[in-house]
Design a protein around this motif. Structure first.
Motif, PDB file in Angstrom:
ATOM      1  N   SER A   7       0.901  -1.341  -0.044  1.00 18.60           N
ATOM      2  CA  SER A   7       0.244   0.059   0.053  1.00 18.60           C
ATOM      3  C   SER A   7       0.686   1.337  -0.049  1.00 18.60           C
ATOM      4  O   SER A   7       2.017   1.296   0.468  1.00 18.60           O
ATOM      5  N   LEU A   9       0.877   4.857   1.171  1.00 17.71           N
ATOM      6  CA  LEU A   9      -0.247   5.790   2.612  1.00 17.71           C
ATOM      7  C   LEU A   9      -0.463   6.945   1.545  1.00 17.71           C
ATOM      8  O   LEU A   9       1.206   7.679   1.931  1.00 17.71           O
ATOM      9  N   GLY A  71       2.758   3.076  13.585  1.00 18.24           N
ATOM     10  CA  GLY A  71       1.781   2.171  12.691  1.00 18.24           C
ATOM     11  C   GLY A  71       0.764   2.550  11.664  1.00 18.24           C
ATOM     12  O   GLY A  71       0.294   1.684  11.156  1.00 18.24           O
ATOM     13  N   TYR A  72       0.798   3.708  11.765  1.00 17.05           N
ATOM     14  CA  TYR A  72      -0.630   4.622  11.275  1.00 17.05           C
ATOM     15  C   TYR A  72      -1.667   3.738  11.158  1.00 17.05           C
ATOM     16  O   TYR A  72      -2.633   3.050  10.855  1.00 17.05           O
ATOM     17  N   PRO A  73      -2.543   3.910  12.477  1.00 16.28           N
ATOM     18  CA  PRO A  73      -3.402   2.684  12.454  1.00 16.28           C
ATOM     19  C   PRO A  73      -4.515   3.690  11.675  1.00 16.28           C
ATOM     20  O   PRO A  73      -5.448   2.676  11.597  1.00 16.28           O
ATOM     21  N   HIS A  75      -4.338   4.434   8.993  1.00  8.36           N
ATOM     22  CA  HIS A  75      -3.806   4.499   7.177  1.00  8.36           C
ATOM     23  C   HIS A  75      -4.252   2.257   7.493  1.00  8.36           C
ATOM     24  O   HIS A  75      -4.704   2.069   6.194  1.00  8.36           O
ATOM     25  N   ALA A  76      -4.114   2.062   8.073  1.00  7.83           N
ATOM     26  CA  ALA A  76      -3.959   0.554   8.614  1.00  7.83           C
ATOM     27  C   ALA A  76      -5.764  -0.186   8.316  1.00  7.83           C
ATOM     28  O   ALA A  76      -5.355  -0.707   7.699  1.00  7.83           O
ATOM     29  N   GLU A  77      -6.269   0.781   9.139  1.00  8.31           N
ATOM     30  CA  GLU A  77      -8.079   0.467   8.989  1.00  8.31           C
ATOM     31  C   GLU A  77      -8.297   0.712   7.957  1.00  8.31           C
ATOM     32  O   GLU A  77      -8.850  -0.505   7.335  1.00  8.31           O
ATOM     33  N   ARG A  80      -7.470  -2.493   5.886  1.00  7.94           N
ATOM     34  CA  ARG A  80      -7.760  -3.716   6.356  1.00  7.94           C
ATOM     35  C   ARG A  80      -9.032  -3.501   5.682  1.00  7.94           C
ATOM     36  O   ARG A  80      -9.940  -4.887   4.671  1.00  7.94           O
ATOM     37  N   ARG A 126      -2.952   0.426  -3.263  1.00  7.91           N
ATOM     38  CA  ARG A 126      -3.402  -0.626  -3.145  1.00  7.91           C
ATOM     39  C   ARG A 126      -3.126  -1.818  -4.153  1.00  7.91           C
ATOM     40  O   ARG A 126      -3.244  -1.380  -5.372  1.00  7.91           O
TER      41      ARG A 126
END
Length: 291
Positions: A7, A9, A71-73, A75-77, A80, A126
């Protein structure tokens, strides 16, 4: 066997006009999809190969500190949820907007960060590694200098969020970090930024802030330990400004404590926990933080 995915970001950055506030922090589903389509078009104009990747964007206004966390939460969510979206991968445009209960959990901006002139709409591109990596490299090269959003993208965002937008541009997460480093410098708190950067880029590493008269702090194990000094320990440890006479010493110590609270607040806004270690006079505070 599925191909490994990667990905990029990034974000749509809206610089609000001086004194302007957003009328709303979130857009509905239809508006989110329309704005995501405009952003996808703008990215493909800059890097044509981006059109072959999935683009997912959150139609919510975030503060930079909410995106620049270990962890760039957000963007991570977002990544997902995008992976679970229906449809064949490759060129999908997914705009996450607010339903009756608001934005999905993990993708909602916090109300306490609603102020501030720079607001960000997180997005991810992505796809499999071989397709995403070159697009990511190109975006890193071009966005900071040429990533202004199109006029209709800026106008749509302005109307949809009920605000006045001075500039709208596209940024990678690295561009955003570089911009925030400059803002820390302009605000006179450049000494703090390496601690934030360490948490983002080397979370398992160690980073000291040991530059009197700044507060003494150590980043390690995902958090910051800060020396809590009483006035005697502060003066003894060399944290008092040079040439401060006895009459001004108390005010200088008050300013030091305010600076310490400012630093702690900024670190916690970036998702970095802060703990205080009492360092009494007669003990080396650096040793205390190392124990």
């Amino acid at each position: 066997m599925s191909k490994p995915e990667l990905s990029v970001l990034a974000a749509l950055a809206l610089e609000l006009s001086p004194g302007a506030e957003a009328g709303r922090l979130e857009l509905g589903v239809d508006a989110a999809g329309e704005l995501a389509g405009l952003v996808a078009r703008d990215l493909a104009r800059l890097v044509p190969d981006a059109a072959a990747l999935d683009l997912a964007m959150v139609a919510g206004l975030f503060d930079p500190a909410e995106l620049l966390r270990p962890g760039y939460p957000v963007h991570a969510e977002l990544g997902r949820l995008a992976a679970r979206a229906p449809g064949a991968a490759g060129g999908r445009i997914i705009g996450f907007g607010a339903g009756q209960e608001g934005l999905p959990a993990g993708l909602a901006p916090a109300p306490e960060f609603a102020g501030g002139p720079l607001k960000l709409l997180p997005l991810v591109l992505r796809g499999d590694v071989t397709a995403v990596a070159p697009v990511g490299d190109q975006l890193e090269q071009v966005l900071l200098d040429t990533g202004m959003a199109s006029a209709d993208t800026a106008l749509f965002a302005q109307k949809a969020f009920g605000t006045q937008v001075e500039h709208a541009r596209l940024l990678t997460i690295n561009d955003l970090a570089a911009m925030m480093a400059m803002q820390f410098e302009h605000a006179g708190i450049a000494a703090l930024w390496p601690r934030v950067e360490a948490a983002l880029l080397a979370p398992d590493g160690e980073q000291w802030l040991d530059a009197p008269p700044e507060p003494l702090a150590r980043y390690a194990n995902g958090g910051v330990r800060m020396a809590m000094l009483d006035m005697d320990a502060w003066a003894e440890g060399g944290f008092a400004p040079a040439d401060t006479d006895a009459a001004r010493l108390g005010r200088a110590f008050d300013r030091f404590q305010m600076r310490q609270r400012q630093f702690a607040g900024l670190l916690e806004a970036h998702g970095i926990p802060v703990t205080y270690d009492h360092c009494p006079a007669g003990r080396d505070p650096r040793q205390v933080l190392s124990d």
